[in-house]
Design a protein around this motif. Structure first.
Motif, PDB file in Angstrom:
ATOM      1  N   LYS A 125       5.794  25.065  29.974  1.00  0.00           N
ATOM      2  CA  LYS A 125       5.664  26.216  29.073  1.00  0.00           C
ATOM      3  C   LYS A 125       4.445  27.070  29.431  1.00  0.00           C
ATOM      4  N   GLU A 126       3.336  26.405  29.763  1.00  0.00           N
ATOM      5  CA  GLU A 126       2.117  27.124  30.130  1.00  0.00           C
ATOM      6  C   GLU A 126       1.395  26.369  31.235  1.00  0.00           C
ATOM      7  N   SER A 127       0.700  27.113  32.106  1.00  0.00           N
ATOM      8  CA  SER A 127      -0.154  26.508  33.125  1.00  0.00           C
ATOM      9  C   SER A 127      -1.045  27.596  33.710  1.00  0.00           C
ATOM     10  N   SER A 128      -2.372  27.418  33.546  1.00  0.00           N
ATOM     11  CA  SER A 128      -3.316  28.409  34.058  1.00  0.00           C
ATOM     12  C   SER A 128      -3.521  28.281  35.564  1.00  0.00           C
ATOM     13  N   SER A 129      -3.132  27.126  36.125  1.00  0.00           N
ATOM     14  CA  SER A 129      -3.261  26.907  37.562  1.00  0.00           C
ATOM     15  C   SER A 129      -1.872  26.763  38.168  1.00  0.00           C
ATOM     16  N   PRO A 130      -1.630  27.324  39.365  1.00  0.00           N
ATOM     17  CA  PRO A 130      -0.304  27.184  39.980  1.00  0.00           C
ATOM     18  C   PRO A 130       0.015  25.725  40.306  1.00  0.00           C
ATOM     19  N   ILE A 131       1.278  25.388  40.160  1.00  0.00           N
ATOM     20  CA  ILE A 131       1.748  24.012  40.392  1.00  0.00           C
ATOM     21  C   ILE A 131       2.271  23.894  41.823  1.00  0.00           C
ATOM     22  N   ARG A 132       1.893  22.805  42.488  1.00  0.00           N
ATOM     23  CA  ARG A 132       2.362  22.575  43.861  1.00  0.00           C
ATOM     24  C   ARG A 132       3.656  21.766  43.887  1.00  0.00           C
TER      25      ARG A 132
END
Length: 280
Positions: A180-187
């Motif tokens: 739903k939310e993430s301030s850092s990009p996901i690898r």
């Protein structure tokens, strides 16, 4: 258990008897780091016999030229004070069943022996009741965070659900995940299946988790709010119905692993129970 012993010979072959030996046992082993700690009961971890039968299929005689088939059949009953478990090849707990055929020859001929493993599947008599599980991953819910590094952790909100924490071993493991939310990009987002094997006795127990398989369910920075399906097949022989005995225990867990591009790693541990239902 039923089958046939097929003997192929060129010309007639005399023998002094044909027998079958059925053997089933649980083999326990401690990891290297646990041997020193639990030296007191290390020698007590002997194989546990579950089955031990020997039957005579044919008395001494002569087999004709060509292929001879000798049928056999017997009921699989455990030894007294024991019970049968599914075939399972683990790291520190292994359960195996073997069938050995011996053909005794004369003094000047070499005895013939053939050994093979057969797979045991023991269905549960208990009805399987689905138990849905919902989980939420947030920075506030983290348990193992280094002191002073909490301010560096990215803000995120990841939700998900499992169709059931009680899983039929012959059916896929199914659920959903949503970032739903993430301030850092996901690898990457991965699904890790873990076995937790416990060996020991009254003097102490050694509990060892090891990975069975790892499946990537997402590659790259996923769209926020997108429902990601979770789907995994339980590998045969390396998984079994969850079991607990006096000297050993086999349990299973699923880890949802989220890796961020900045190097942070997030893990949600979800204990599950595997069962083998009765065939319809």
């Amino acid at each position: 258990l039923s089958g046939v012993i097929a003997v192929t010979s060129k010309g007639s072959m005399s023998h002094n008897g044909i027998s079958l030996h059925l053997d089933g046992e649980v083999t326990l082993q401690l990891s290297g780091k646990s041997v020193g700690v639990f030296e007191a009961f290390y020698n007590s971890l002997k194989p546990i016999k579950l089955l031990d039968y020997k039957i005579e299929v044919s008395k001494s005689g002569k087999l004709p030229d060509g292929v001879s088939e000798l049928p056999f059949e017997f009921k699989l009953d455990p030894l007294p004070d024991q019970k049968l478990y599914d075939t399972y090849h683990g790291v520190f707990v292994s359960i195996g069943y073997t069938l050995t055929c011996d053909i005794l020859r004369g003094v000047f001929a070499k005895n013939i022996q053939k050994k093979m493993e057969f797979v045991m599947e023991v269905p549960s008599l208990k009805p399987v009741k689905p138990t849905p599980v919902e989980f939420t991953m947030t920075p506030e819910a983290l348990e193992t965070v280094r002191t002073g590094s909490s301010s560096k952790i990215p803000q995120f909100l990841i939700t998900g659900n499992l169709r059931s924490a009680v899983c039929e071993i012959n059916k896929p493991f199914v659920g959903e995940l949503c970032v739903k939310e993430s301030s850092s990009p996901i690898r990457s987002i991965e699904l890790q299946l873990v076995r937790v094997e416990t060996c020991g006795c009254a003097d102490g127990y050694a509990k060892e988790p090891t990975e069975i398989q790892n499946i990537q369910i997402c590659d790259g920075d996923v769209c926020r709010g997108l429902t990601i399906p979770i789907y995994m097949i339980f590998p045969r022989l390396f998984t079994c119905p969850s079991m607990s005995a006096r000297t050993f225990k086999v349990e299973f867990e699923v880890n949802v692993v989220v890796m961020f591009c900045d190097g942070h790693l997030l893990l949600e541990n979800l204990p599950i129970e595997l069962v083998r239902p009765m065939a319809n």
